[in-house]
Design an enzyme around this catalytic site. Structure first.
Site, PDB file in Angstrom:
ATOM      1  N   HIS B 248       0.902  -1.022  -0.080  1.00  0.00           N
ATOM      2  CA  HIS B 248       0.016   0.094   0.012  1.00  0.00           C
ATOM      3  C   HIS B 248       0.890   1.181   0.019  1.00  0.00           C
ATOM      4  O   HIS B 248       0.250   2.467  -0.186  1.00  0.00           O
ATOM      5  CB  HIS B 248      -0.898   0.136   1.352  1.00  0.00           C
ATOM      6  CG  HIS B 248      -2.175  -0.655   0.986  1.00  0.00           C
ATOM      7  ND1 HIS B 248      -3.354  -0.254   0.494  1.00  0.00           N
ATOM      8  CD2 HIS B 248      -2.418  -2.037   0.873  1.00  0.00           C
ATOM      9  CE1 HIS B 248      -4.526  -1.296   0.363  1.00  0.00           C
ATOM     10  NE2 HIS B 248      -3.825  -2.291   0.459  1.00  0.00           N
ATOM     11  N   GLU B 710     -18.716  16.704  -7.619  1.00  0.00           N
ATOM     12  CA  GLU B 710     -19.777  16.826  -8.780  1.00  0.00           C
ATOM     13  C   GLU B 710     -19.565  15.592  -9.572  1.00  0.00           C
ATOM     14  O   GLU B 710     -20.569  15.235 -10.164  1.00  0.00           O
ATOM     15  CB  GLU B 710     -19.421  18.080  -9.747  1.00  0.00           C
ATOM     16  CG  GLU B 710     -19.710  19.410  -9.144  1.00  0.00           C
ATOM     17  CD  GLU B 710     -18.983  20.435  -9.760  1.00  0.00           C
ATOM     18  OE1 GLU B 710     -17.949  20.406 -10.478  1.00  0.00           O
ATOM     19  OE2 GLU B 710     -19.449  21.679  -9.581  1.00  0.00           O
TER      20      GLU B 710
END
Lengths: 196, 813
Positions: B248, B710
């Site tokens: 990771h 958005e």
């Protein structure tokens, strides 16, 4: 690994009483000739295919072998049966397992095919102890007849009588059940156990 | 008598309310009865605990599959552009190489000197070189939930970068005399666990050396704080703190699993630069640590080709990300058709089950690893059949839509592409493989070494490989992490491999313990286990099991829901007479086939199915129970909804990939092209006109670009459970304070739990209120705000509980 073939023995009585000490294996002579022998090989399987699939799923959940060999330890046998809705005592379980030695419980394994007749046998035990019996059992300790039992007394009984429970098991059972006076309202206690 | 010995003594005599002695036999009988009921209760609890764990594990691995899908999507992007096509700009824009600057230039870019720290800032003010007290102060500050100012963050990271650059690939540590070395596994942004470790074990110091085994970030919410603490101690005690790289520690992985988001949220102004600097730091983290030349500590594991001598020699910083093999310095003329030859060797994976104990062979290992993004840009010509094989193996897409688009493009591709070589030498490819193996592999129980297709990188290695490796390198033990273990640690391979996991409550509060290990000069491991959340202390074991189970089942129901179309087809195939009923066994097998999750469906069915008639299930009714409370708008197809919901993490990651400068904004054109490619890839058919309208309507604040809110809003991927969690946690805390009695409060701690199949565990960044809905001029938007009464908390998980609200607002055609 299939368990040792069960030598002829008296099967457990159909009551939830503690059993008499079984004769040590292998005793070729049954103690009470009237009772039928427990021969797992002759137990016919009455489960449906669907049921067997369900049992298989539960059995797999307990399979801890690294390669998924569909085997469980003797010590887990009772748990799997209980998970499938039956209510054997520990003695019942030991009987179907063929009275193994204590050290065998964690070293010997049971595969699914061998497990099924054991489960069938247990499922036949008529008197599984009904809910009412359970309530009655608790009522025995209700000294004042007011619907409560003393937590301490119950703990003592469960840890010293019958199929003794360990302190951890008792703690887990009673967690959060005792009120400020150390009393347990056994109706709610029962609900707690049954709701699981 | 029986198993328990009964002493019929005075002590055990019982009396009833009238003072009469109760016969001992009755007491005995009562005791046995209670005991046997208890044992049944305990067995049932154990079953639930076990299948809950299974659910989380298989979901986690299923989620890893999603990552592979993302990877494939990116591959698809690369495969399907043509030089003249308009999408090309987007592709090259996304994947352009921007590593050409030299370090000196980077230092200017990362300069912090003109960042002012306002007086009002009450957090730590670091002075360099750091000392022990400052490191301890930093820990205290984070404990108090303060945030380190970006100036100090950059400064600290720069110093760390400088230090890491001089460290070797292999850390070598020794346990002199009485020094015990403490080793920690995955932390995954769970600061509480690190604090607990420091509390129990003491902070790093000259007397207390530590090795941290990677995966410091992602999933948890305090990844940056963990990094800063570890780096601070590294700077103060460079000879006593050792950090390994985990899988990771990779900026592309971070895009998906939450670290990027966390940094951008916490550091709105300077987050981009911080991330860029971290990208470099990650690539400079050492790869493995060896203690006393006897014990190997590595994040993932090994393979049959792992060679420490080679590892010691690599330029580790060239391997920036698992999804980006290194660019070679000099091109070589390797066979451009190497790819197609490889595919001939591939084995088709039938019937993939999620079970890791029997992973299916996936094909030549090189095929996955070499399939880099740069590789794709060389537009290798493949036959249609080979493409089908590749796609079928990944198993998710409609072949017809794929072949259509492929046919159109493939001719263009083959005529226009130049047979440029792939840019690998064999050495660099070999090194690449070695590093992936170290960071991504998992042990398996049978001998051999096969590619790890669940994770998409590294391999599965068996006990024989461990033996061989230990012998070759004269080692006695491998300590690795990478996999969550219920008790925090687990041995395998005949106690030669130890998996150590330090993030407790990883799946859910109460799901597992974390552990760390101490090694003294005798190299005998001493374990300490813990569980970090205070919540668990207030709950009893059964309550813990119930809560974890509740979350697991919820997540599972979600999975069932999003696969509805596939499940429905499977059911209808079985139910040829269209009675609407199937029996439970068939239900279970159909689910197994569709979901590929190796779970005990028959044991689970009472939890997933509310009622059956004569052992048969009305599956339409069942789907209704699983579904949203409110019906979706008629404009939206169920399939599309499901597909989008299923891919929502992927969508978010895609946004972040498209947003290459991490500004949080993408252009209209990028967005439009992304939608087009996405719609083709996900077999959604949306016309250009619709897409254009969608693009414009998505920019709700009319600033000429699309931000992440958005973007997600465009797909209206609102997860109500996130909202629920915030409130539920409050309730849980209230309940814990008020009463002692077990309250079945079903909630999940926000942001520390990770439901692998759902959104990345982070503070909800997207704004999902009604006001945003009304701005998009579209058919009536669905209610996203919840009515307070429906937060199901006190009743056992009912099937009618809302999973989420999804609406896709598609402009009228």
């Amino acid at each position: 690994m299939a368990p040792k073939k069960v030598e002829p023995k008296k099967p457990e009585p159909k009551k939830p009483e503690p059993k008499k000490e079984e004769a040590p294996a292998p005793a070729p002579v049954p103690e009470t000739p009237k009772e039928p022998e427990l021969d797992l090989k002759s137990v016919p399987l009455e489960f449906t295919a669907d049921q067997i699939e369900e049992f298989r799923d539960a059995f797999t959940l307990f399979d801890e072998t690294p390669t998924g060999e569909m085997k469980i330890r003797y010590a887990q046998c009772g748990d799997v049966m209980r998970a499938l809705g039956h209510n054997p005592t520990n003695a019942d379980v030991l009987t179907v397992l063929g009275k193994p030695k204590t050290e065998d419980m964690n070293t010997k394994y049971l595969d699914f095919e061998t497990f099924l007749p054991m489960l069938q046998h247990i499922s036949r035990t008529k008197d599984q102890g009904t809910f009412e019996d359970f309530v009655e059992g608790l009522r025995v300790f209700d000294k004042e007849g007011n619907g409560t039992v003393m937590g301490a007394e119950l703990r003592h009984v469960l840890a010293t009588l019958g199929e003794k429970m360990t302190e951890d098991e008792v703690d887990r059972l009673m967690a959060g059940q005792e009120d400020a006076n150390g009393c347990i309202n056994y109706t709610s206690f029962i609900k707690h156990i049954l709701s699981g | 008598m029986g198993c328990g010995v009964t002493k019929t003594s005075e002590f055990n005599r019982k009396f009833d309310k009238d003072g009469n002695v109760i016969p001992a036999a009755i007491t005995m009988k009562a005791a046995v009865l209670i005991q046997r009921w208890y044992r049944q209760y305990a067995a049932r609890m154990e079953v639930r605990r076990r299948y809950t764990w299974n659910i989380f594990q298989s979901m986690e691995y299923a989620d890893l599959q999603d990552q592979i899908k993302l990877y494939n999507f990116l591959g698809y992007l690369m495969d399907n552009f043509t030089p003249p096509s308009s999408e090309r700009n987007l592709i090259s824009h996304i994947f352009r190489e921007n590593e050409v600057c030299r370090d000196a230039e980077w230092e200017r870019y990362f300069s912090y000197t003109n960042i002012d720290v306002p007086d009002i800032y009450s957090g730590p003010r670091l002075t360099f070189p750091l000392d022990m007290d400052q490191a301890a102060d930093l820990v205290e500050a984070f404990k108090k939930k303060q945030q380190l100012h970006s100036r100090y963050v950059l400064q600290l990271l720069l110093e760390t970068w400088k230090l890491l650059k001089v460290l070797p690939n292999i850390n070598r540590v020794s346990t002199c005399h009485s020094k015990e070395i403490t080793i920690c596994g995955d932390l995954h942004g769970q600061l509480e666990d690190l604090l607990l470790i420091f509390y129990k074990n003491g902070m790093p110091s000259l007397e207390k050396p530590y090795v941290f085994n990677g995966d410091y970030v992602d999933r948890g919410k305090d990844s940056i704080e963990i990094l800063l603490i570890l780096f601070a101690f590294l700077l103060v005690f460079p000879g006593d703190v050792y950090l390994n790289r985990g899988n990771h520690e990779d900026h592309i992985i971070n895009l998906r699993y939450g670290f990027t988001k966390e940094v951008l949220n916490k550091y709105k102004l300077h987050g981009k630069r911080i991330l860029k600097l971290l990208q470099k730091i990650f690539s400079w983290l050492p790869l493995v640590t060896v203690i006393d030349q006897r014990v190997l500590i590595v994040h993932g594991g090994i393979s049959d080709t792992t060679n420490l001598a080679l590892i010691a020699r690599v330029d580790r910083h060239r391997y920036v990300s698992a999804l980006r093999p290194p660019k070679k310095k000099t091109p070589s003329r390797t066979n451009v058709y190497a790819d197609s030859e490889r595919y001939d060797e591939m084995i088709i994976c039938k019937n993939r089950r999620g079970s890791l104990t029997f992973p299916k062979p996936f094909g030549a290992r090189e095929s996955f690893q070499r399939r880099s993004l740069q590789d794709f840009s060389r537009a290798v010509a493949r036959t249609l059949e080979e493409e089908f094989e590749v796609r079928r193996r990944q198993g998710e897409f409609s072949l017809s839509s794929f072949s259509k688009s492929h046919r159109i493009l493939s001719s263009a591709v083959s005529s226009d592409s130049e047979p440029e070589s792939s840019e690998f030498t064999d050495t660099s490819n070999e090194e690449w493989k070695q590093i992936l193996d170290l960071l991504w592999s998992d042990p398996m129980s049978h001998d051999g070494c096969i590619p790890n297709e669940v994770r998409g990188g590294g391999c599965y290695w068996g006990p024989d490989v461990t033996e061989g490796f230990l012998n070759r390198h004269n080692l006695q033990l491998i300590i690795r992490s990478h996999e969550c273990k219920q008790d925090g640690y687990e041995f395998c391979h005949n106690r030669k491999v130890l998996t150590l996991f330090s993030a407790s409550n990883y799946y859910e509060v109460g799901s597992n313990r974390g552990a760390f290990v101490r090694l003294g000069p005798d190299l005998v491991p001493y374990f300490v286990q813990y569980q970090a959340t205070s919540m668990t202390r207030g709950l009893s074991f059964p309550q813990n099991v119930k809560r974890t189970e509740h979350t697991a089942l919820k997540v599972l129901r979600e999975q069932l829901f999003v696969h509805k179309s596939d499940l429905l087809s499977a059911f209808q195939e079985i139910d040829k007479e269209n009675t609407g009923l199937i029996c439970l066994n068939e239900w279970a097998s159909a689910i197994e086939r569709v979901l590929h999750l190796d779970l005990p469906w028959r044991v689970l069915h009472p939890q997933l199915v509310s009622s059956t008639t004569d052992g048969r299930l009305d599956y339409h009714g069942w789907f209704r129970d699983l579904a949203l409370k409110k019906p979706s708008s008629e404009h939206i197809e169920q399939t599309m909804l499901e597909t989008l919901y299923r891919h929502r993490s992927t969508l978010e990651t895609i946004f972040r990939i498209v947003d290459t400068d991490n500004s949080g904004l993408i252009t209209f054109e990028d967005f439009r092209q992304t939608l087009k490619l996405l719609s083709a890839y996900l077999k959604m058919e949306i016309s250009d006109e619709v897409i254009n309208k969608l693009v414009i309507s998505t920019d709700t604040n009319n600033d000429g670009s699309i931000d992440i809110d958005e973007f997600m809003e465009a797909f209206r991927l609102v997860d109500k459970s996130r909202l629920e969690r915030g409130k539920s946690l409050l309730k849980l805390m209230q309940d814990n304070q008020e009463t002692e009695s077990p309250q079945p409060v079903y909630s999940t701690a926000p942001q520390t739990s990770q439901c692998p199949a759902s959104q990345p565990a982070d503070p909800p960044a997207s704004n999902t209120t009604d006001s945003a809905c009304s701005q998009t001029a579209n058919p009536p938007a669905l209610q996203t705000a919840d009515s307070p009464g429906s937060l199901a908390e006190d009743c056992p998980a009912s099937q009618t509980e809302d999973l989420c609200h999804i609406s896709v607002v598609v402009p009228p055609q």
